[in-house]
Design an enzyme around this catalytic site. Sequence first.
Site, PDB file in Angstrom:
ATOM      1  N   HIS A  82       0.761  -1.257  -0.055  1.00  0.00           N
ATOM      2  CA  HIS A  82       0.003   0.153   0.151  1.00  0.00           C
ATOM      3  C   HIS A  82       0.852   1.241   0.081  1.00  0.00           C
ATOM      4  O   HIS A  82       1.784   1.144   0.838  1.00  0.00           O
ATOM      5  CB  HIS A  82      -0.771   0.070   1.110  1.00  0.00           C
ATOM      6  CG  HIS A  82      -2.032   1.286   1.042  1.00  0.00           C
ATOM      7  ND1 HIS A  82      -3.177   0.908   0.847  1.00  0.00           N
ATOM      8  CD2 HIS A  82      -1.668   2.437   1.507  1.00  0.00           C
ATOM      9  CE1 HIS A  82      -3.886   2.064   0.653  1.00  0.00           C
ATOM     10  NE2 HIS A  82      -2.914   3.046   1.222  1.00  0.00           N
ATOM     11  N   ASP A 161     -14.625   3.271   7.446  1.00  0.00           N
ATOM     12  CA  ASP A 161     -13.461   4.424   6.664  1.00  0.00           C
ATOM     13  C   ASP A 161     -13.732   5.071   5.577  1.00  0.00           C
ATOM     14  O   ASP A 161     -13.592   6.318   5.530  1.00  0.00           O
ATOM     15  CB  ASP A 161     -12.147   3.544   6.626  1.00  0.00           C
ATOM     16  CG  ASP A 161     -11.038   4.281   5.685  1.00  0.00           C
ATOM     17  OD1 ASP A 161     -10.671   5.370   6.452  1.00  0.00           O
ATOM     18  OD2 ASP A 161     -10.769   4.220   4.425  1.00  0.00           O
ATOM     19  N   ARG A 168     -13.620  13.457   6.131  1.00  0.00           N
ATOM     20  CA  ARG A 168     -12.153  14.109   6.459  1.00  0.00           C
ATOM     21  C   ARG A 168     -11.884  15.047   5.428  1.00  0.00           C
ATOM     22  O   ARG A 168     -11.449  15.971   5.633  1.00  0.00           O
ATOM     23  CB  ARG A 168     -11.256  13.127   6.829  1.00  0.00           C
ATOM     24  CG  ARG A 168     -11.287  12.470   8.463  1.00  0.00           C
ATOM     25  CD  ARG A 168     -10.611  11.178   8.258  1.00  0.00           C
ATOM     26  NE  ARG A 168      -9.056  11.386   8.115  1.00  0.00           N
ATOM     27  CZ  ARG A 168      -8.079  10.655   7.476  1.00  0.00           C
ATOM     28  NH1 ARG A 168      -8.619   9.297   7.032  1.00  0.00           N
ATOM     29  NH2 ARG A 168      -7.103  10.844   7.332  1.00  0.00           N
ATOM     30  N   SER A 183      -6.966   4.792   8.897  1.00  0.00           N
ATOM     31  CA  SER A 183      -7.726   4.654   7.791  1.00  0.00           C
ATOM     32  C   SER A 183      -6.896   3.351   6.895  1.00  0.00           C
ATOM     33  O   SER A 183      -7.623   2.702   6.435  1.00  0.00           O
ATOM     34  CB  SER A 183      -7.641   6.016   6.944  1.00  0.00           C
ATOM     35  OG  SER A 183      -7.882   5.820   5.838  1.00  0.00           O
ATOM     36  N   LYS A 187      -8.301  -0.955   6.418  1.00  0.00           N
ATOM     37  CA  LYS A 187      -8.446  -1.422   5.143  1.00  0.00           C
ATOM     38  C   LYS A 187      -7.586  -2.951   4.919  1.00  0.00           C
ATOM     39  O   LYS A 187      -7.821  -3.883   4.194  1.00  0.00           O
ATOM     40  CB  LYS A 187      -8.358  -0.400   3.759  1.00  0.00           C
ATOM     41  CG  LYS A 187      -9.693   0.502   3.772  1.00  0.00           C
ATOM     42  CD  LYS A 187      -9.349   1.549   2.960  1.00  0.00           C
ATOM     43  CE  LYS A 187      -8.439   2.649   3.311  1.00  0.00           C
ATOM     44  NZ  LYS A 187      -8.451   4.116   2.678  1.00  0.00           N
TER      45      LYS A 187
END
Length: 449
Positions: A82, A161, A168, A183, A187
């Site tokens: 990620h 999220d 946000r 966040s 995931k």
Amino acid sequence: MNTYGLIMKKRNGGMLDKEEIDYLVTGYTNGTIPDYQMSAFLMAVYFQGMNHEETANLTIAMADSGERLDLSAIHGIKVDKHSTGGVGDKTSLIVGPILASLGVPVAKMSGRGLGHTGGTIDKLEGIPGFSTGISKEDFIKQVNDIGLSIVGQTANLAPADKKIYALRDVTATVDNVSLIAASIMSKKIAAGADAIVLDVKVGSGAFMKTLEDARLLAKTMVAIGEMAGRKTIAVITDMNEPLGNTVGNILEVKEAVECLKGKGEERLMAVSKTLASHMLMAAGKADDIKEAEQSVNEAVASGRAFDKLKSFVTAQGGDASYVENPDKFDKAQYTYTVTGKELFLSKEKTAAWEMAYLTSCDNQEIGLASMILGGGRQTKESEIDLTVGIILEKHLGDKITKSDIIATLYANDMDKLSEAKERFVHAYTLSDEYKFNNNIVYEVITKDN
Ligand code: URA
């Protein structure tokens, strides 16, 4: 327990326990806590922060707000990757096929771009026919068959999220270490991989502008991942200029193809190979970084990684002839070449110069220039234009003259092109001396360091 009391507790610098955080996340996800109260809570977190325990509890509450993917039907150690978000970051398109060609199963859920940052799912949708919404069964089968699948996040993956991130985004509470860490990790944990390699971006095009902040985010995410029983490694990499030569969806796919054919830009390849090497080690397929790097180089040089890209595209319904022959991809209608002369004229101090070095750039501005062209989303609902973007001919540290081409902008709308060009030209700082820190991979953070 009541929401007002919890907002006040955090506003006054108090620490929330697991039940209190669960109450807020569950209540907001099911709609009993309204946006205005969650906004106030997020702003209180923004200013007061959260400690490791609170951040971990927030992550788990968000991961458990939906379905946790069960990848146990996939053979081998599943490794996910990620990026915290950047400009021109197409590493997933390069790293996925490399890893799969080396026998590491990659079952990846990716996101879409928002604001100045790009997203892997948009890029893949630039390949005609490619489907990013295949069923869970087909996703698992494909990883068992060819070692790689990349799909969009399902609606039920960490829905808390999704809702909180959207809030946000409009309440100026995105760039907070605890909120970003929770966040991303919610995931990743819900997506079910055994090991996670995180690319934490630092610099003017990243959420984290300083190495200190990036290190804090990296350490926080590694601690959360390990606590959740996932081997987690973070690599901190540079985002002070776009990664590679392209920004924009189809342009980035074409560049990723070049990389897998062994013709990648140096800094992009350095990041991609570092991430791939750490993923290989996390999967237990290499004992040390040297051995891992050798295998990764071999996967690219032998053409096996490129062959894997083609089978991945075909398996997800895409037309692999576009990957074989990237000239087939649709092109934007208009192009504009930015010359050195325009950069010199953009500032009074440099207007009369004949040569200069590109010393720094506001990379976020370059991402925004691509967004204005139509390559990115201003809001989650915006439609994007997959053909537009920027090809860079020069990088930081390069010497430029008036006649040099710095970049070509690709557009389908002349007004957008002229606005994007203005942003692009003003994004650079020039100097008559060579001043450049060419670091690309700064640090690797594991649970032990
Ligand atoms: N990417 C995410 O998924 N979440 C954040 O908060 C920031 C970047």
